[in-house]
Design a protein around this motif. Structure first.
Motif, PDB file in Angstrom:
ATOM      1  N   GLU A  45      -3.856 -10.135   5.486  1.00 59.64           N
ATOM      2  CA  GLU A  45      -3.843  -9.362   4.237  1.00 59.64           C
ATOM      3  C   GLU A  45      -3.532 -10.230   3.019  1.00 59.64           C
ATOM      4  N   GLU A  63      -2.206  -9.489  -0.868  1.00 60.73           N
ATOM      5  CA  GLU A  63      -1.671  -8.530  -1.838  1.00 60.73           C
ATOM      6  C   GLU A  63      -1.435  -9.283  -3.148  1.00 60.73           C
ATOM      7  N   HIS A 118      -5.082  -5.227  -3.248  1.00 57.14           N
ATOM      8  CA  HIS A 118      -4.447  -5.352  -1.933  1.00 57.14           C
ATOM      9  C   HIS A 118      -5.441  -4.911  -0.864  1.00 57.14           C
ATOM     10  N   VAL A 154       1.242  -3.673  -7.954  1.00 54.62           N
ATOM     11  CA  VAL A 154       0.147  -4.123  -7.083  1.00 54.62           C
ATOM     12  C   VAL A 154      -1.186  -3.806  -7.760  1.00 54.62           C
TER      13      VAL A 154
END
Length: 386
Positions: free
Chosen positions: A302, A304, A314, A311
Motif C-alpha cells: 500500500e 498512503e 491511498h 490523506v
C-alpha cells in the motif's frame, strides 16, 4: 536455432512453474541433485518432463548461447550459475535478491547482450510489480506533489490455511527461517531510519484489508528496506515518512514462538550454529506441512499519501491465496512469476544486464493477468472511495 530452458533445482517451490513451461513449445530440461526427488515432485498427468541429474560437465556440453538457465538452487550457488552463464553466453533467471556480487556482473552481461533477471518470485517479485503499479498510478495523479508525506508498506507471509498451535508450518528446511530471525533489519518510520537486530524487537500489528474482510496480523521489517525507495522510483525530493518491506505472521505468532526467541537470542559462535541446526531438525519433525495440507499466502502492498495530515491518496493491492489440488500457494506464487520472466527473456521483452522484476505497467499487467489465469487473483482498493 531453438533455445532451451535449463531449470536447475526442482525443490518444493519449483513444480508449478516447471509444469507451466513444459506445456509450451520451448524445450525444457530440469536438472536436480537428486533425480528421484525431482521425478516425484514433477509427477503429473498433463506433461512429460525431461528430468536429469545435475552434472556440471554434462551441462557444459549441452548449454548453447541464447539458452536460459534458471537457478532455483540454494542462494549461495546463484553466482556460480551466473558466471557459468557468462562463459556459455546464456541468460540467467533467479527468484532471489540481487546480491552485490550479482550486481557487479551487470556490464559483462550487457556486453554479451545477456539478461540476468532476479527478484521475480513472490517476495521479492510480485511485491515489486504491485509497488511499481502504485507509484506509477500516484505519479500520474493530480495529487502527486513533493510537498506530500508518503507512507509505503509492503508485507507478505505464508502460513497454514488452518492455524495450528505454533501459528506456522515449514514448507522447507526451518534453518533459513531461523537464520532470518537473527537478521538485522532497516526501514524508515516517522521520517527517520530505524534498525532492529531481530524481528521481536520491531513487532507491530498490521490491519490487512482483504477482499471481503479486514484481518489483523503481526508484522515485522525484513532485511534492508531502504534501497527499494529508489528501486520503486520514489523521487529524491519526496518526503518519505514511512517505507517498510516486511513479513506477515498469524496473530499470536510471537507468543507461540517466545521460547524459541528466548533461546535464539542467547546462541553464539560455533556451538550456537550447532544448536540452531538441532532446533531446525526438531522443528522439521514437528511442524512440516502434512501431505496435501493447504497453505495460505497473504500479501499487502500500500501507498498512503498525506498533505498537512489529511490523506489525499491511498491505494493498495492484496493477494490472499490458498493451496489447492495443483499444490501449495507458496510454490505457485514463487515459481509462476519465474516462468513469466523466462518467457519474457525468450521474447526479448527484458533489458540486457542485471535487473529485477519489470517496472513497466504494460509488462506488469501481462504477468498479473497470467497469474490470474492460473487462479491467483490480485485485489485492489482505493481507500478514499466511499
Amino acid at each position: 536455432m531453438t533455445n532451451t530452458i535449463h531449470w536447475l533445482g526442482a525443490g518444493l517451490s519449483s513444480a508449478p512453474g516447471i509444469i507451466e513451461l513444459a506445456k509450451k513449445s520451448t524445450p525444457l530440461i530440469v536438472w536436480n541433485r537428486s533425480l528421484v526427488k525431482a521425478e516425484q515432485a514433477l509427477k503429473n498427468d498433463e506433461v512429460q518432463i525431461d528430468v536429469r541429474e545435475l552434472d556440471w560437465d554434462v551441462l557444459t556440453e549441452i548449454v548453447k548461447p541464447g539458452d536460459v538457465l534458471v537457478s532455483m538452487l540454494p542462494a549461495t550457488l546463484h553466482l556460480t550459475v551466473a558466471q557459468f552463464c557468462l562463459k556459455h553466453k546464456a541468460h540467467f533467471v533467479s527468484s532471489s535478491y540481487i546480491a552485490p556480487e550479482m550486481a557487479e556482473l551487470n556490464s559483462q552481461a550487457k556486453d554479451l547482450e545477456l539478461c540476468f533477471v532476479n527478484e521475480v518470485g513472490l517476495d521479492p517479485g510480485i511485491d515489486h510489480l504491485l509497488a511499481h503499479l502504485l507509484v506509477d498510478s500516484y505519479q500520474n495523479s493530480e495529487q502527486c506533489s513533493s510537498s506530500n508525506q508518503h507512507y509505503f508498506r509492503s508485507y507478505c507471509g505464508g502460513f497454514p490455511k488452518v492455524a495450528n498451535d505454533f501459528k506456522y508450518k515449514f514448507s522447507w528446511s526451518p534453518l533459513g527461517v531461523l537464520k532470518a530471525l537473527r537478521s538485522k533489519a532497516q526501514w524508515q518510520a516517522d521520517g527517520m531510519v530505524k534498525t532492529s537486530n531481530a524481528p521481536w524487537e520491531a513487532l507491530s500489528e498490521y490491519q490487512a484489508k482483504l477482499s471481503d474482510h479486514s484481518e489483523t496480523f503481526q508484522a515485522y521489517p525484513n532485511r534492508d528496506s531502504l534501497p527499494f525507495i529508489k528501486q520503486y522510483n520514489f523521487q529524491d525530493d519526496w518526503d518519505v515518512q514511512e517505507f517498510v518491506r516486511g513479513t506477515l505472521r498469524l496473530n499470536g505468532w510471537s507468543t507461540a514462538w517466545q521460547p524459541l526467541f528466548d533461546e535464539i537470542a542467547t546462541l553464539e559462535g560455533r556451538s550456537g550454529e550447532q544448536r540452531l541446526l538441532e532446533i531446525s531438525r526438531e522443528l522439521e519433525q514437528k511442524y512440516l506441512y502434512d501431505d496435501n495440507e493447504a497453505d495460505r499466502v497473504v500479501m499487502c502492498v500500500e501507498l498512503e499519501v498525506r498533505q498537512a495530515g489529511n490523506v489525499v491518496w491511498h491505494q493498495s493491492y492484496y493477494l490472499d491465496s490458498q493451496g489447492n489440488a495443483q499444490g501449495q500457494a507458496m510454490a505457485r506464487l514463487v515459481s509462476l512469476p519465474v516462468s513469466f520472466a523466462i518467457e519474457s527473456v525468450l521474447n526479448n521483452q527484458i533489458p540486457t544486464g542485471v535487473s529485477a522484476a519489470p517496472e513497466e505497467p504494460e509488462r506488469i499487467n501481462q504477468w498479473l493477468s497470467a497469474l490470474t489465469a492460473n487462479g491467483d487473483s490480485i485485489g485492489h482498493h482505493n481507500h478514499l472511495d466511499k
